[in-house]
Design a protein around this motif. Structure first.
Motif, PDB file in Angstrom:
ATOM      1  N   ALA A  36       0.831  -1.203   0.000  1.00 46.95           N
ATOM      2  CA  ALA A  36       0.000   0.000   0.000  1.00 46.95           C
ATOM      3  C   ALA A  36       0.868   1.257   0.000  1.00 46.95           C
ATOM      4  O   ALA A  36       0.515   2.266  -0.627  1.00 46.95           O
ATOM      5  N   LEU A  37       2.004   1.208   0.683  1.00 49.64           N
ATOM      6  CA  LEU A  37       2.928   2.337   0.683  1.00 49.64           C
ATOM      7  C   LEU A  37       3.388   2.651  -0.735  1.00 49.64           C
ATOM      8  O   LEU A  37       3.426   3.801  -1.153  1.00 49.64           O
ATOM      9  N   TRP A  38       3.730   1.649  -1.493  1.00 50.48           N
ATOM     10  CA  TRP A  38       4.182   1.848  -2.867  1.00 50.48           C
ATOM     11  C   TRP A  38       3.050   2.294  -3.790  1.00 50.48           C
ATOM     12  O   TRP A  38       3.281   3.043  -4.726  1.00 50.48           O
ATOM     13  N   LEU A  39       1.839   1.820  -3.528  1.00 51.03           N
ATOM     14  CA  LEU A  39       0.723   2.157  -4.414  1.00 51.03           C
ATOM     15  C   LEU A  39       0.126   3.523  -4.103  1.00 51.03           C
ATOM     16  O   LEU A  39      -0.288   4.241  -5.013  1.00 51.03           O
ATOM     17  N   GLY A  40       0.046   3.892  -2.849  1.00 51.12           N
ATOM     18  CA  GLY A  40      -0.496   5.198  -2.472  1.00 51.12           C
ATOM     19  C   GLY A  40      -1.985   5.161  -2.174  1.00 51.12           C
ATOM     20  O   GLY A  40      -2.652   4.137  -2.324  1.00 51.12           O
ATOM     21  N   TRP A  41      -2.491   6.304  -1.739  1.00 48.30           N
ATOM     22  CA  TRP A  41      -3.903   6.462  -1.378  1.00 48.30           C
ATOM     23  C   TRP A  41      -4.656   6.893  -2.628  1.00 48.30           C
ATOM     24  O   TRP A  41      -4.838   8.083  -2.888  1.00 48.30           O
ATOM     25  N   ASN A  42      -5.080   5.915  -3.430  1.00 49.70           N
ATOM     26  CA  ASN A  42      -5.712   6.217  -4.709  1.00 49.70           C
ATOM     27  C   ASN A  42      -6.483   4.995  -5.200  1.00 49.70           C
ATOM     28  O   ASN A  42      -6.617   4.006  -4.479  1.00 49.70           O
ATOM     29  N   LEU A  43      -6.960   5.059  -6.426  1.00 52.86           N
ATOM     30  CA  LEU A  43      -7.726   3.943  -6.977  1.00 52.86           C
ATOM     31  C   LEU A  43      -6.879   2.689  -7.190  1.00 52.86           C
ATOM     32  O   LEU A  43      -7.412   1.586  -7.209  1.00 52.86           O
ATOM     33  N   GLU A  44      -5.580   2.852  -7.354  1.00 53.08           N
ATOM     34  CA  GLU A  44      -4.721   1.678  -7.517  1.00 53.08           C
ATOM     35  C   GLU A  44      -4.722   0.833  -6.245  1.00 53.08           C
ATOM     36  O   GLU A  44      -4.647  -0.389  -6.305  1.00 53.08           O
ATOM     37  N   LEU A  45      -4.830   1.492  -5.093  1.00 53.58           N
ATOM     38  CA  LEU A  45      -4.916   0.749  -3.835  1.00 53.58           C
ATOM     39  C   LEU A  45      -6.227  -0.036  -3.781  1.00 53.58           C
ATOM     40  O   LEU A  45      -6.238  -1.206  -3.392  1.00 53.58           O
ATOM     41  N   VAL A  46      -7.307   0.575  -4.226  1.00 46.42           N
ATOM     42  CA  VAL A  46      -8.594  -0.120  -4.274  1.00 46.42           C
ATOM     43  C   VAL A  46      -8.513  -1.291  -5.250  1.00 46.42           C
ATOM     44  O   VAL A  46      -8.969  -2.405  -4.946  1.00 46.42           O
ATOM     45  N   GLN A  47      -7.905  -1.046  -6.416  1.00 46.98           N
ATOM     46  CA  GLN A  47      -7.732  -2.116  -7.407  1.00 46.98           C
ATOM     47  C   GLN A  47      -6.944  -3.266  -6.793  1.00 46.98           C
ATOM     48  O   GLN A  47      -7.299  -4.435  -6.960  1.00 46.98           O
TER      49      GLN A  47
END
Length: 174
Positions: A88-99
């Motif tokens: 999650a740290l690498w992906l960030g707080w965004n739709l990619e985290l939801v994906q």
């Protein structure tokens, strides 16, 4: 150099975690540590804005809090929780985290169903004597190597993450 680090560290960590969990039912602590430390060093070198950088940590802490609750109830392993937070740290707080979360849930469910089917199958009884990890997978009551789903989902979400897009943009314009 930064591009190479991004393209090597995250994918390698995901594949290593998945393989390690399959073979030994553990995700070593060094995998999330490497992901956290490398993100802390690499992200600022990409020119990531400090507020965005901070939101990546918010994503990691939020996922860690949720997965710690699952770990405390015995529904998730500690290695899985730490890997999810580092991812999650690498992906960030965004739709990619939801994906990522949706994809890992789907793959994790399919993986669980496959392993449960394997445990009750003729194949499990015939081939489990050959390899230790197959014997472990065949044991009823054993956990599921969820790191496989975590790694695969991470690899799928990464190209559209902020760091993945940064690398793609840099390579496209060089």
């Amino acid at each position: 150099m930064v591009e190479a680090a991004i393209l090597v560290i995250f994918p390698f960590a995901m594949v290593f975690a998945a393989t390690s969990d399959l073979l030994s039912m553990t995700i070593q602590n060094r995998v999330p540590i490497i992901l956290i430390v490398s993100f802390m060093v690499i992200a600022p070198l990409t020119g990531m804005a400090w507020d965005v950088y901070g939101m990546h940590f918010v994503a990691a802490v939020t996922v860690l809090a949720a997965t710690f609750a699952l770990f405390a109830t015995g529904t998730m392993g500690g290695g899985d929780a730490k890997l999810m937070a580092a991812t999650a740290l690498w992906l960030g707080w965004n739709l990619e985290l939801v994906q990522y979360l949706v994809t890992l849930s789907l793959f994790g469910g399919m993986l669980t169903m496959l392993i449960l089917h394997y445990r009750g199958s003729f194949v499990a009884r015939v081939y489990t004597e050959r390899f230790e990890f197959m014997r472990r997978l065949a044991k009823k009551g054993e956990g599921v190597p969820y790191g496989i789903a975590l790694g695969f989902a991470g690899l799928l979400a990464f190209p559209s993450s902020p760091l993945g897009l940064w690398v793609i943009d840099r390579l496209a314009h060089s």
